[in-house]
Design an enzyme around this catalytic site. Sequence first.
Site, short mmCIF file in Angstrom:
data_model
loop_
_atom_site.label_atom_id
_atom_site.label_comp_id
_atom_site.label_asym_id
_atom_site.label_seq_id
_atom_site.Cartn_x
_atom_site.Cartn_y
_atom_site.Cartn_z
N GLY A 31 0.81 -1.22 0.00
CA GLY A 31 0.00 0.00 0.00
C GLY A 31 0.84 1.26 0.00
N HIS A 37 4.19 1.81 -8.30
CA HIS A 37 3.23 0.70 -8.20
C HIS A 37 2.30 0.69 -9.41
CE1 HIS A 37 4.00 1.27 -3.73
NE2 HIS A 37 4.23 -0.01 -3.88
N GLN A 64 7.74 -9.57 7.78
CA GLN A 64 8.97 -9.13 7.11
C GLN A 64 9.63 -7.94 7.82
OE1 GLN A 64 6.67 -8.39 3.35
NE2 GLN A 64 8.11 -6.73 3.08
N GLY A 162 8.90 -4.89 -8.67
CA GLY A 162 9.73 -3.77 -9.10
C GLY A 162 11.21 -4.10 -8.98
N GLN A 163 11.98 -3.57 -9.92
CA GLN A 163 13.42 -3.80 -9.88
C GLN A 163 14.10 -3.05 -8.72
OE1 GLN A 163 16.00 -3.75 -13.24
NE2 GLN A 163 17.67 -3.21 -11.87
N ASP A 165 13.56 -3.36 -5.72
CA ASP A 165 13.88 -4.42 -4.76
C ASP A 165 14.46 -5.60 -5.54
OD1 ASP A 165 12.78 -3.22 -2.24
OD2 ASP A 165 11.00 -3.14 -3.50
N SER A 200 9.54 5.30 -3.62
CA SER A 200 9.38 4.35 -2.52
C SER A 200 8.36 4.94 -1.55
CB SER A 200 10.72 4.17 -1.81
OG SER A 200 10.52 3.61 -0.52
N SER A 201 7.56 4.07 -0.94
CA SER A 201 6.59 4.56 0.06
C SER A 201 7.34 5.20 1.22
CB SER A 201 5.72 3.41 0.56
OG SER A 201 5.12 2.77 -0.53
O1 PAF Z 1 7.81 -5.20 -2.05
C1 PAF Z 1 6.86 -5.18 -1.24
O2 PAF Z 1 6.06 -4.24 -1.18
C2 PAF Z 1 6.68 -6.34 -0.27
O3 PAF Z 1 7.90 -6.88 0.12
C3 PAF Z 1 5.75 -7.44 -0.83
C4 PAF Z 1 6.33 -8.11 -2.06
C5 PAF Z 1 4.38 -6.85 -1.15
C6 PAF Z 1 5.54 -8.53 0.24
O4 PAF Z 1 4.97 -8.03 1.39
#
Ligand code: PAF
Length: 294
Positions: A31, A37, A64, A162-163, A165, A200-201
Amino acid sequence: MRIVPKVAAMQKLARRWKRAGVKIGFVPTMGYLHAGHLSLVREARQRVGKKGVVVVSIYVNPTQFAPTEDLAQYPRDLKRDLKMCHAVGVDIVFTPSDTEMYPGRQNRKSEIGNRKSFSTYVVEENLGRGMEGAARPVHFCGVTTVVAKLFNLVLPDVSVFGQKDFQQAAIIKRMVSDLNFPVQIIVAPTHREPDGLAMSSRNKYLDVEQRAQAVILFHALQAAKNAVVKKSLSAAKLKEDLRRFITAAPLARLDYIEFFDPETLLPVAQVKRGAHMALAVYFGKTRLIDNAQL
Ligand code: PAF
């Protein structure tokens, strides 16, 4: 556009589409959406066509984040996210709660011996060791676990990451291959602000001065690219030069720079064109990452 908060409803819908031969494109997100996105959503739409469906998940995945990280502060604005999804033609927004995704989960320690608690995790043991995996030890196990769960619920034919990450995308591709998920993984280019800062958020956390200096990540990637255009250089020497370059921005605190092979993610001792560079830099408590092929 339909909003689906329940796991069972999401899985039922996905199974129905599968039976009807409808292609499913999927963009998992946490989100606080931005133009980056939306470019992943457009890519998913292109892949499945008008007759296919595009699903976006919005879920800030607790597994995470380490206890010291920014789970509680992570920016959230569902109303705004839904408007953005609607505007780019998303069909389904999957918005599960923690109790839907991890029924009975408390924290890892209290899960041991607790038979009612969530206790199965997916661990990739190779590509996740360095860089983000070294800096954030629980991170990738949480990512692979939640993405595996989301794939089982959404049943996508294609899923877009996305690249920005880069390591995450490599780990997801490996998980999909190792565990035989029938899904094609697409890695879409990093979306950048006009000055080059990767979207990035977490950019939202930056104050005005930090935001102005944050472009140093992009400039460091450009400087490394230029340095290896015509010759190869020792990774240690290039790291040291870039460390000085980055810390010339007074608010920047370098976490790591790595040069590595884009397939194996193993560090290289000599950097030449085609090698990959990734870096993480703190501005205050905000940790930004970026990467590029040199
Ligand atoms: O990249 C992200 O936003 C998160 O790591 C993901 C892939 C949605 C998993 O929570």
